[in-house]
Design a protein around this motif. Structure first.
Motif, mmCIF file in Angstrom:
data_model
loop_
_atom_site.group_PDB
_atom_site.id
_atom_site.type_symbol
_atom_site.label_atom_id
_atom_site.label_comp_id
_atom_site.label_asym_id
_atom_site.label_seq_id
_atom_site.Cartn_x
_atom_site.Cartn_y
_atom_site.Cartn_z
ATOM 1 N N CYS A 1 0.836 -1.204 0.000
ATOM 2 C CA CYS A 1 0.000 0.000 0.000
ATOM 3 C C CYS A 1 0.871 1.255 0.000
ATOM 4 O O CYS A 1 1.858 1.333 0.725
ATOM 5 N N VAL A 2 0.501 2.233 -0.838
ATOM 6 C CA VAL A 2 1.254 3.480 -0.873
ATOM 7 C C VAL A 2 0.491 4.607 -0.166
ATOM 8 O O VAL A 2 0.860 5.762 -0.251
ATOM 9 N N SER A 3 -0.591 4.238 0.486
ATOM 10 C CA SER A 3 -1.360 5.193 1.275
ATOM 11 C C SER A 3 -1.900 6.363 0.443
ATOM 12 O O SER A 3 -1.931 7.491 0.904
ATOM 13 N N CYS A 4 -2.320 6.051 -0.788
ATOM 14 C CA CYS A 4 -2.799 7.123 -1.668
ATOM 15 C C CYS A 4 -4.213 7.568 -1.309
ATOM 16 O O CYS A 4 -4.645 8.646 -1.696
ATOM 17 N N GLY A 5 -4.954 6.702 -0.608
ATOM 18 C CA GLY A 5 -6.304 7.068 -0.186
ATOM 19 C C GLY A 5 -7.362 6.962 -1.265
ATOM 20 O O GLY A 5 -8.503 7.380 -1.075
ATOM 21 N N CYS B 1 -8.937 4.449 -2.269
ATOM 22 C CA CYS B 1 -10.020 3.525 -1.906
ATOM 23 C C CYS B 1 -11.057 4.217 -1.006
ATOM 24 O O CYS B 1 -12.177 3.724 -0.862
ATOM 25 N N VAL C 1 -8.121 1.591 3.716
ATOM 26 C CA VAL C 1 -6.694 1.507 4.041
ATOM 27 C C VAL C 1 -6.439 1.706 5.531
ATOM 28 O O VAL C 1 -5.547 1.082 6.111
ATOM 29 N N CYS D 1 -8.251 0.095 -6.275
ATOM 30 C CA CYS D 1 -6.891 0.361 -5.787
ATOM 31 C C CYS D 1 -5.882 0.328 -6.932
ATOM 32 O O CYS D 1 -5.852 -0.622 -7.701
ATOM 33 N N PRO D 2 -5.031 1.349 -7.056
ATOM 34 C CA PRO D 2 -4.057 1.337 -8.152
ATOM 35 C C PRO D 2 -3.033 0.217 -8.016
ATOM 36 O O PRO D 2 -2.309 -0.066 -8.965
HETATM 37 S S1 SF4 Z 1 -6.108 2.588 -2.903
HETATM 38 FE FE1 SF4 Z 1 -6.086 2.276 -0.697
HETATM 39 S S2 SF4 Z 1 -5.158 0.238 -0.407
HETATM 40 FE FE2 SF4 Z 1 -4.702 0.873 -2.499
HETATM 41 S S3 SF4 Z 1 -2.667 1.810 -2.367
HETATM 42 FE FE3 SF4 Z 1 -4.175 3.469 -2.180
HETATM 43 S S4 SF4 Z 1 -4.491 3.679 0.029
HETATM 44 FE FE4 SF4 Z 1 -3.477 1.707 -0.290
#
Ligand code: SF4
Ligand code: SF4
Lengths: 261, 446
Positions: free
Chosen positions: B28-32, B34, B50, B105-106
Motif C-alpha cells: 500500500c502506498v497510502s494514496c487514499g 479507496c 486503508v 486500488c491502483p
Molecule cells: S487505494 Fe487504498 S489500499 Fe490501495 S494503495 Fe491506495 S491507500 Fe493503499
C-alpha cells in the motif's frame, strides 16, 4: 573529493549492490510463500474480454480517481506520476544520456528525449549554425515539436514539485485532524526525499546558485539523493514502482479472469 | 493477555500467508484512492479501507518485518493490547467484504481481506459478537436446526414448498442431478425464495434434491468470524454431502458469501477442485432459457432495477446474466445511477453485519426461539455499529430513490433484507425481491 565525485564515483556500486540484494530479499519472500493449490474452474470468457479486463486492470484506478477523487487524480496520478516521475525519469534528455551510459541500448529512446526547457529545442531554428555533433542534434531537434512549450524539463519538474508538495502537505491534516494511523513517518520521509531529488535536480540544471562549486554541490546532492532512493527502494513504498504495481495489477487481472468479471 | 500469548495468536493467523496476501500487506502506498468507494467511509474517515487494513498491517509488521521488530511504533508496528480491542473491533466490523476497495486500488490491494485477518485475531482474543459466534457454533454442530423453534420454522417452509409443488419433496435423494442448497439464513430472511426455487425445479422437471435440513447457516461462518479451521470443516461437510448424492450441480439461491466462497474459494481451502459445478439460480435460469427449456414472458411491472450483490458481481462475474433475464420480461429496466457490475455500490450489510446489529440479532433470536447472551463490551460497541450500518444502507436507499425504481431485483437474501429495511427506515417507495421470485410467474415451460 567533493560530494559530486563521492556520489557519482563512490556510491554507484554500493547503491546497485544494496538495491539488488534488497530486491532478491523481497522477491524471495514472495517465492517462499508460494504453495500450489487446487484451482476453481474458470468462468468461460472470450479472449477479447480477457484482453479488455487486462487493460482495464491497469487503467481503472485512473478512472476511479477521476470519478470520485479528483484531487488525488490531479496531484498524485497526473502531476506526480504521469507528468512528473515517469517522463522526467525516463525521458528527460539528461536522464536519457545517463541511462544510456550504463545501459547502451537505452539510446534507442533518444529521439523521444524531452528538452530541459522550452527554449532548448528552439535552438534548432534560431541558432546561427548547425549543431556540431549528431548527439546534440538529436537532443535539440526533438520530435515533440511545439509540444516542448509544455513538455520540457522545467515545466514537468515544476508540476512534479507541486504534486509532491501537495501530497506531502495533504498528509498533515490527514494525520493531525483525521487521526489516521495509516499515515506514518515513512510517508513523509519518502515524499521529502522525492522533493529533495526534484528540487536539487532543478537547481543543478539551472546552475543555481551560480558558480561551479554550487553546481557540483547541487548535482552531487541530486545524484546522492537519487542513490538513497534506489537503495531504499526495495524496503519502502517506492517498491511499487518496480514490483508492487505490476504484480498487483497482473494478479488482479488474473483473479478477474478466473471469476469472469 | 500476556505478550507471548498475543504473539502466538498472531503467528497462527499469519500461518497461512500467501504471496498475494503478502502483497496486500506490504504494497500500500497510502494514496487514499479507496476511501470514497467504501460503504463505511460515510461512518467516519477512519473507516476508509486503508485505515482499517492498517490495523492488521501494524500487527504484521511487529511480527514479520525486521524494521517492525527493531523500530516498533516508529515504522507503524505494534501488537494489540487489551486497550486496543475496542478500536480493533470497530475497524473489523465496519467492512462487508464488498471488494470495491480492491477494484479501485491502483495497486490491486484488497483491504477487505486484511480486515478479515483482523477479525481472526479478534476471534482468538474473544472479540467476535456473541450472535456470530453462536451462528458459527450451530453451523459446526450436528444440526443447524439446534432449537425446537428453528426446526418448526424449517418444517413450515418445507410444508409451503410441498404445497407449491403439490406433493412430496425429493429430500436427500441420491443420484439427483441438481443439489439445491438453501441455507438457514435464507429461512430467516427470505423463506419465500426457498419455496420459489423448489417450485422452479419442480416446474422444469429437473432431477433434483435438497438436504432435509440446511447444511449451514450462511457458510462458511468461519470466513465471517475469521476462523479458518471451521471454514475448512464446513466446506468438507458440504462437499461430502454433494459427493454422497452424486450430484452434477450444486445450486444456490444465496448469491452472497456462500456462493462466492463455494464457487471460487472452496477449492483453495480444501485443496481439490469439486467434481460438480456450483451455480447460482441466475446461471441455472439462463441455461434453461438458452437450452430452450423455458421461455420468459413479458409483463409490465413499472420501473425495475437490478442491484448487483457484491459477491455475485465483483466477486463472481455474474453481471450481464441477470440483466439479460430481467430485460427479457420488462421494457422499463434501468441500471442504478452510482455504478453497475464492477462498480456497483454495496448494500452495506453483508459478511455477518446484519446479525451483529441489534435488529438482526432480535430477528435471529425470534427465529431460533432462544435468547442470546451479551458480553459487556458488546453493550458498548454494538449500538454505534448499528448506527454506522444504518448510514451505510442509507447510501443504497438514496441511490435507488434516485433511480426511481419501484422494484429492486437482486440475488442475495442479505441484500434484500438490507434494502427493504432501508426502505422502511428512510421512506423508500420500492421493494427488493429475489430474481427467482420476480421471474417465477413469467416463466413458461416449453
Ligand atoms: S487505494 Fe487504498 S489500499 Fe490501495 S494503495 Fe491506495 S491507500 Fe493503499
Ligand atoms: S471490502 Fe468493501 S467494506 Fe470492506 S474495506 Fe473494502 S470497500 Fe470497505
Amino acid at each position: 573529493m567533493d560530494l559530486y565525485e563521492f556520489a557519482v564515483y563512490r556510491m554507484f556500486a554500493p547503491t546497485l549492490s544494496i538495491f539488488i540484494l534488497g530486491l532478491v530479499y523481497r522477491l524471495s519472500r514472495y517465492a517462499f510463500l508460494y504453495r500450489r493449490t487446487a484451482q476453481p474452474a474458470w468462468r468461460r470468457r472470450s479472449l477479447l474480454h480477457r484482453i479488455r479486463i487486462l487493460v482495464d486492470a491497469f487503467v481503472h484506478a485512473i478512472v476511479a480517481s477521476i470519478r470520485r477523487s479528483k484531487v488525488t487524480f490531479v496531484t498524485g496520478i497526473f502531476l506526480l506520476h504521469l507528468l512528473g516521475v515517469i517522463p522526467l525519469l525516463f525521458l528527460l534528455s539528461h536522464h536519457v544520456v545517463w541511462w544510456s551510459y550504463y545501459f547502451p541500448p537505452y539510446a534507442i529512446l533518444r529521439p523521444l528525449a524531452i528538452p530541459t526547457s522550452a527554449t532548448s529545442s528552439a535552438l534548432t531554428v534560431t541558432a546561427p549554425f548547425a549543431p556540431i555533433t549528431e548527439m546534440s542534434s538529436s537532443f535539440v531537434n526533438t520530435v515533440w515539436g511545439p509540444l516542448t512549450v509544455v513538455l520540457n524539463g522545467d515545466v514537468l519538474a515544476l508540476l512534479a514539485i507541486i504534486g509532491t508538495s501537495f501530497k506531502l502537505l495533504e498528509k498533515v491534516p490527514e494525520k493531525v485532524l483525521e487521526g489516521l494511523s495509516r499515515i506514518r513517518l515513512g510517508d513523509f520521509a519518502a515524499l521529502i526525499l522525492l522533493l529533495g531529488i526534484l528540487i536539487s535536480g532543478y537547481l543543478a540544471t539551472h546552475h543555481l546558485p551560480e558558480g561551479m562549486e554550487w553546481y557540483r554541490l547541487m548535482l552531487g546532492t541530486h545524484v546522492l539523493l537519487a542513490e538513497v532512493l534506489v537503495m531504499l527502494l526495495p524496503f519502502t513504498k517506492f517498491f511499487h514502482f518496480v514490483f508492487g504495481f505490476w504484480y498487483g495489477k497482473l494478479h488482479e487481472a488474473y483473479d478477474l479472469w478466473r471469476r469472469g468479471v | 493477555m500476556e505478550r507471548v500469548e498475543i504473539e502466538g495468536i498472531v503467528d497462527d493467523v499469519l500461518r497461512d500467508l500467501d504471496p498475494v496476501t503478502l502483497h496486500f500487506l506490504e504494497s500500500c502506498v497510502s494514496c487514499g484512492l479507496c476511501r470514497p468507494y467504501c460503504p463505511y467511509t460515510v461512518a467516519g474517515v477512519r473507516y476508509e479501507p486503508v485505515n482499517k487494513a492498517e490495523e492488521m498491517r501494524k500487527i504484521y509488521r511487529a511480527r514479520m518485518t525486521v524494521a517492525g521488530k527493531v523500530l516498533g511504533g516508529l515504522v507503524g508496528a505494534s501488537l494489540p493490547e487489551e486497550g486496543d480491542y475496542d478500536r480493533l473491533f470497530d475497524m473489523a466490523y465496519r467492512c462487508v467484504n464488498c471488494r470495491y476497495c480492491y477494484q479501485v486500488c491502483p495497486l490491486g490491494i484488497y483491504s477487505g481481506k486484511l480486515v478479515i485477518m483482523l477479525r481472526r485475531v479478534l476471534d482468538k482474543v474473544g472479540r467476535t459478537p456473541t450472535s456470530l459466534k453462536y451462528l458459527q457454533g450451530i453451523e459446526l454442530s450436528e444440526s443447524v436446526l439446534s432449537t425446537e423453534r428453528a426446526r418448526e420454522r424449517w418444517e413450515e417452509i418445507l410444508g409451503e414448498a410441498r404445497s407449491a409443488v403439490g406433493g412430496d419433496l425429493p429430500l436427500d435423494r441420491e443420484g439427483a442431478r441438481v443439489v439445491y442448497l438453501p441455507w438457514l439464513v435464507e429461512a430467516v430472511l427470505t423463506p419465500d425464495v426457498i419455496v420459489s426455487t423448489v417450485k422452479l425445479l419442480d416446474m422444469v422437471g429437473e432431477s433434483w434434491t435438497m438436504p432435509s435440513e440446511p447444511l449451514g447457516f450462511e457458510p462458511p461462518m468461519g470466513v465471517i468470524v475469521g476462523d479458518r479451521d471451521s471454514e475448512r470443516a464446513i466446506f468438507e461437510r458440504i462437499d461430502s454431502y454433494i459427493g454422497r448424492i452424486g450430484g452434477e450441480m450444486a445450486l444456490l439461491s444465496h448469491g452472497g458469501t456462500p456462493y462466492m466462497e463455494m464457487r471460487f474459494e472452496m477449492p483453495f481451502v480444501v485443496n481439490r477442485r469439486p467434481g460438480y459445478r456450483v451455480l447460482h439460480v441466475v446461471e441455472y435460469l439462463e441455461e434453461l432459457v438458452e437450452g430452450g427449456k423455458v421461455r420468459l414472458s413479458r409483463s409490465p411491472d413499472g420501473t425495475v432495477t437490478w442491484h448487483d450483490p457484491c459477491k455475485l458481481a465483483r466477486g463472481s462475474g455474474l453481471i450481464e446474466a441477470p440483466r439479460r433475464l430481467i430485460r427479457a420480461v420488462t421494457e422499463d429496466y434501468r441500471d442504478l445511477p452510482k455504478g453497475m457490475g464492477m462498480y456497483s455500490h454495496c448494500c452495506g450489510g453483508g459478511t455477518g453485519l446484519v446479525f451483529a446489529t441489534c435488529d438482526g440479532r432480535k430477528l435471529l433470536e425470534e427465529f431460533m426461539g432462544e435468547k442470546l447472551g451479551h458480553e459487556e463490551w458488546e453493550e458498548r460497541l454494538c449500538p454505534p455499529l448499528e448506527e454506522d450500518y444504518e448510514k451505510a444502507i442509507k447510501q443504497k436507499v438514496d441511490e435507488i430513490i434516485e433511480a426511481n425504481a419501484g422494484v429492486v431485483v437482486t440475488g442475495c437474501p442479505t441484500c434484500i433484507y438490507n434494502i427493504n429495511r432501508g426502505a422502511t427506515m428512510y421512506g423508500g417507495d420500492f421493494q427488493a425481491v429475489h430474481i427467482i421470485q420476480y421471474l417465477l410467474d413469467k416463466i413458461e415451460v416449453v
